[in-house]
Design a protein around this motif. Sequence first.
Motif, short mmCIF file in Angstrom:
data_model
loop_
_atom_site.label_atom_id
_atom_site.label_comp_id
_atom_site.label_asym_id
_atom_site.label_seq_id
_atom_site.Cartn_x
_atom_site.Cartn_y
_atom_site.Cartn_z
N ALA A 1 43.50 6.83 100.54
CA ALA A 1 44.38 7.91 100.07
C ALA A 1 45.49 8.19 101.06
O ALA A 1 45.43 7.79 102.22
CB ALA A 1 43.57 9.18 99.81
N GLU B 1 40.51 17.26 100.13
CA GLU B 1 40.88 18.12 99.01
C GLU B 1 42.40 18.17 98.83
O GLU B 1 42.90 18.08 97.71
CB GLU B 1 40.33 19.53 99.22
CG GLU B 1 38.83 19.65 99.06
CD GLU B 1 38.39 19.38 97.63
OE1 GLU B 1 38.93 20.02 96.71
OE2 GLU B 1 37.52 18.52 97.44
N TYR C 1 43.75 14.81 97.45
CA TYR C 1 43.51 14.64 96.02
C TYR C 1 44.43 15.54 95.20
O TYR C 1 44.92 15.14 94.12
CB TYR C 1 42.04 14.93 95.70
CG TYR C 1 41.08 13.95 96.33
CD1 TYR C 1 41.41 12.60 96.43
CD2 TYR C 1 39.85 14.38 96.84
CE1 TYR C 1 40.54 11.69 97.03
CE2 TYR C 1 38.98 13.48 97.44
CZ TYR C 1 39.33 12.14 97.53
OH TYR C 1 38.47 11.25 98.11
N GLN C 2 44.69 16.75 95.68
CA GLN C 2 45.62 17.63 94.99
C GLN C 2 47.03 17.03 94.99
O GLN C 2 47.74 17.07 93.98
CB GLN C 2 45.63 19.01 95.64
CG GLN C 2 44.34 19.80 95.43
CD GLN C 2 44.26 21.02 96.34
OE1 GLN C 2 45.24 21.42 96.95
NE2 GLN C 2 43.08 21.60 96.44
N THR D 1 45.11 6.62 94.82
CA THR D 1 44.20 7.61 95.40
C THR D 1 43.14 8.01 94.38
O THR D 1 41.95 8.09 94.69
CB THR D 1 44.98 8.85 95.87
OG1 THR D 1 45.86 8.47 96.92
CG2 THR D 1 44.03 9.93 96.38
N PHE D 2 43.58 8.28 93.14
CA PHE D 2 42.62 8.59 92.08
C PHE D 2 41.60 7.47 91.91
O PHE D 2 40.39 7.71 91.82
CB PHE D 2 43.35 8.83 90.75
CG PHE D 2 42.61 8.29 89.57
CD1 PHE D 2 41.43 8.90 89.12
CD2 PHE D 2 43.04 7.12 88.93
CE1 PHE D 2 40.72 8.36 88.04
CE2 PHE D 2 42.34 6.59 87.87
CZ PHE D 2 41.17 7.22 87.42
N LYS E 1 39.04 7.36 94.60
CA LYS E 1 38.13 8.50 94.47
C LYS E 1 37.12 8.28 93.34
O LYS E 1 35.94 8.64 93.44
CB LYS E 1 38.94 9.77 94.19
CG LYS E 1 38.12 11.01 93.83
CD LYS E 1 37.33 11.54 95.02
CE LYS E 1 36.80 12.95 94.80
NZ LYS E 1 35.86 13.06 93.66
N PHE F 1 39.76 13.64 86.81
CA PHE F 1 40.40 13.83 88.12
C PHE F 1 41.51 14.88 88.03
O PHE F 1 41.59 15.79 88.86
CB PHE F 1 40.95 12.50 88.62
CG PHE F 1 41.68 12.57 89.93
CD1 PHE F 1 40.98 12.53 91.14
CD2 PHE F 1 43.06 12.66 89.98
CE1 PHE F 1 41.64 12.59 92.36
CE2 PHE F 1 43.73 12.71 91.19
CZ PHE F 1 43.02 12.68 92.38
N TYR G 1 41.71 18.43 90.00
CA TYR G 1 42.66 18.60 91.10
C TYR G 1 44.10 18.90 90.66
O TYR G 1 44.93 19.27 91.48
CB TYR G 1 42.68 17.34 91.98
CG TYR G 1 41.37 17.06 92.63
CD1 TYR G 1 40.94 17.81 93.72
CD2 TYR G 1 40.53 16.04 92.17
CE1 TYR G 1 39.72 17.57 94.33
CE2 TYR G 1 39.30 15.77 92.77
CZ TYR G 1 38.90 16.54 93.85
OH TYR G 1 37.70 16.29 94.44
#
Length: 261
Positions: free
Chosen positions: A77, A124, A127-128, A189-190, A193, A248, A252
């Motif tokens: 990420a 966190e 991911y946001q 990144t998604f 995850k 996801f 987020y």
Amino acid sequence: MYNRIIEQFIAAQKAAHAAYAAAAAFERETVAAVPDHYLSVDLRSEYRTERELQSFCRSVAGGVVNRARREFAPAGARLDIDNQDEYERAGLDIGEALKAGKIPDLDGLWTSMARRYGGHGGAELAYQQAAQRIVSGFGLNRKREVQRTASVVVLRKHAISEACYGRSARKVGYYSCQSTADCLSGLATFAAKAGHHMLAGGLNRVNVHQVEYNYREKHSYPGLDIVFFKEAWEFRFSHQVADDLMLFLGEYGEAFMQEAV
């Protein structure tokens, strides 16, 4: 640790100044009859030394923030951290500290970021940020239509293309490069995850500044096909990847889905 690096640099500056001063004194003693403007050893002004120290401190501070970007981001990420925001949050003013004869507290800067992004804080936020890039890239906050067929879920990314010089292929236009790269970064990144590691790896290898394609050409990745058009990239997700993407974004990206355009 970082404060000690600055202390060592200041000591090196002082040692260098003393060495040059000794060399200059020796030259003057050796060729005493020569006018000053003919002497070879040049001592740096105090201004140049101060400017060098400030530049060094800013470079080290930037390295501290870069370390946080690497260490606090989850695997696969990207974590966006603004240098100046972190300096202000830590109460760091390099210029003022040096003017007051103090060592800029870069150890305090690291402590501030470790407190903020350590544990799950960095993950966190990463991911946001990824969710925000995806929402923005596909215009999901504008309630853009999501097409679902029997085999795929389709999202379109506006991406103006331009002709490659001397070839029939096309490439992403200058003004679409950053938004396209951001969207791909968010999707990578998604994917990491959600456990779609091969997809994440494939997306991370796409260089929007170098990729070339023809009209309606398709690039395939595990769970995703990207089809290229003149003014858009069409992302065709498998149902499994699309369902994971919606989960996801629900976790987020809900706040970004509600943002006004």
